[in-house]
Design an enzyme around this catalytic site. Structure first.
Site, mmCIF file in Angstrom:
data_model
loop_
_atom_site.group_PDB
_atom_site.id
_atom_site.type_symbol
_atom_site.label_atom_id
_atom_site.label_comp_id
_atom_site.label_asym_id
_atom_site.label_seq_id
_atom_site.Cartn_x
_atom_site.Cartn_y
_atom_site.Cartn_z
ATOM 1 C CG HIS A 1 5.080 3.528 2.051
ATOM 2 N ND1 HIS A 1 5.740 4.625 1.546
ATOM 3 C CD2 HIS A 1 3.759 3.822 1.969
ATOM 4 C CE1 HIS A 1 4.849 5.532 1.171
ATOM 5 N NE2 HIS A 1 3.644 5.072 1.413
ATOM 6 C CG ASP B 1 7.482 3.095 7.956
ATOM 7 O OD1 ASP B 1 6.699 3.785 8.637
ATOM 8 O OD2 ASP B 1 7.314 2.877 6.738
ATOM 9 C CD GLN C 1 -0.546 2.889 7.887
ATOM 10 O OE1 GLN C 1 -1.568 2.881 8.579
ATOM 11 N NE2 GLN C 1 -0.431 3.682 6.837
ATOM 12 C CE LYS D 1 0.695 7.439 6.764
ATOM 13 N NZ LYS D 1 -0.133 7.130 5.607
ATOM 14 C CB CYS E 1 3.199 3.892 -1.646
ATOM 15 S SG CYS E 1 2.525 5.427 -2.247
#
Ligand code: PMP
Length: 410
Positions: free
Chosen positions: A127, A204, A207, A230, A368
């Site tokens: 991203h 990261d 998700q 999220k 993104c």
């Protein structure tokens, strides 16, 4: 409602008031969960309870409201510690989200440790928030950004990653699960390899935390980030986890109230962890509500969520594969909750607009991840991303609507 697994999806859906509405005269089908998840009543109510009954600034107050607000705020830190299996509370830093967490590490850790010609490794799947902060700090320090390539299925090529590692590698920053394709990266192996070269690894988790169990100690990850929004919690609150010795050695990211021990005009000493990295009045209400989001997900159970969402993904994948003109984008062996696709000769935006007219919310565009789209030779994709409140019937509705898209655009 077609049933799968042992989740009571009807009950779950009743917890999410937003799902009950009609969009363009049709029942809302919300398939944009990778962008942000919807919020259950318990999260929404927590925010209004805070402002209705104990709004106060935290940490330095001695009155009842301030003490209650502080206690509730700090309970979230404990909840996050348990969620990630972090060793101590001091290692949980509140930020605005993954973007701020990565910028914090790039600026503070990268700023203090990168020298000219040192190398930082990221992947093609990243991203923008895991690309640009590293470009900025590399440019400032004269360090070099290296990119792990992917195959056509959207998986990183591990041997190529191994080739990139060397004694100049200082940081590897990698996405756990791709927001554009759903690919799950083998982060444990990536971390282990990087450590052999003395590099630190940032993951990261934007998700991953809402779908997978994450154990930062088992992973031996150096930094891990996620965003509350999220994870069924509000926007504007996120997490940075870091190894204690690394966080302790890092300089502050922002200066201001709360992050200090003592200030004189000559010299300032800094607060201890985690407050050294939490300058200013934080996002109190949303931090408190984050705990409710975590509790909500934990009560359903990550294993149940993973099983249920996998069946949604398999079903959607097989239904879309039946369309001659649809190409699935991202066919990794290990993937979750994201179905990205393109339709021959049709701009993804047109797909999104027609589906919206049918009440179906998907995301279209580059997600993104412009360098990833460039690698795949696409301007963007149409992306349906799932949550445990979605159903097989909703996927059927999307497929019916896709037939309409094809009719209208051919
Ligand atoms: N990384 C990934 C993989 C993401 O999906 C996102 C959000 N789309 C981010 C980073 C950035 O998260 P935020 O906007 O919450 O800071």
């Amino acid at each position: 409602m077609k049933k799968i697994g042992n989740l009571n999806v009807e009950d779950i859906r009743n917890d999410f008031p937003i799902l009950k509405q009609k969009i363009n005269g049709k029942d809302l089908v919300y398939f944009d969960n990778a962008a942000t998840t919807q919020k259950p009543n318990v999260v929404i109510d927590t925010i209004s309870q805070y402002y209705n009954s104990y709004n106060a600034n935290i940490h330095r107050g001695i009155h009842t409201l301030a003490e209650k607000a502080t206690a509730e705020y700090e309970l979230t830190r404990n909840s996050v510690k348990n969620l990630l299996n972090a060793p101590t509370l001091e290692q949980i830093i509140f930020t605005r989200g993954v973007t701020e967490s990565i910028n914090l590490v790039a600026r503070s850790y990268g700023g203090a440790n990168l020298k000219p010609n040192d190398e930082v490794i990221i992947s093609t799947l990243e991203h923008h928030s895991n690309i640009v902060p590293w470009q900025l700090i590399c440019a400032e320090k004269g360090a070099i950004l290296k990119i792990i390539p992917i195959n056509d299925a959207g998986e990183i090529i591990f041997e190529e990653y191994e080739k990139l590692l060397n004694h100049r590698t200082k940081i590897v920053s990698i996405v756990h699960v791709s927001n554009a394709l759903g690919t799950i990266n083998p982060v444990a192996e990536i971390i282990q390899k990087a450590h052999q070269f003395g590099a630190v690894v940032m993951v990261d988790g934007a998700q991953s935390v809402s779908h997978l169990d994450v154990d930062v100690q088992a992973l031996d990850v150096d930094f891990f980030a996620f965003s509350g929004h999220k994870l069924y919690a509000p926007t504007g609150i996120g997490i940075l986890y870091g190894k204690k010795h690394l966080l302790e050695a890092m300089p502050p990211y922002q200066g201001g109230g709360e992050m200090i021990q003592e200030v004189t005009f000559e010299k300032t000493t800094y607060n201890e962890l985690p407050y050294k990295f939490e300058a200013g009045t934080p996002n109190i209400a949303d931090t408190i509500a984050l705990r409710k989001g975590i509790e909500y997900v934990t009560a359903i159970g990550k294993q149940n969520i993973a099983l249920y969402e996998d069946q949604l993904l398999q079903y959607c994948t097989s239904k879309l594969s039946d369309f001659q003109d649809i190409t699935l984008v991202g066919t990794a062996k290990h993937k979750i909750s994201v179905c990205s696709f393109s339709l021959a000769g049709v701009h993804p935006q047109d797909i999104g607009m027609i589906l919206d007219s049918e009440g179906i919310a998907i995301r279209t565009g580059h997600h993104c991840t412009q360098p990833l789209m460039q690698r795949l030779g696409l301007v963007g994709t149409a992306r349906a991303s799932f949550s445990f409140y979605n159903t097989l019937d909703e996927i059927d509705k999307m497929c019916v609507a896709m037939k309409k898209v094809i009719k209208m655009t051919k």
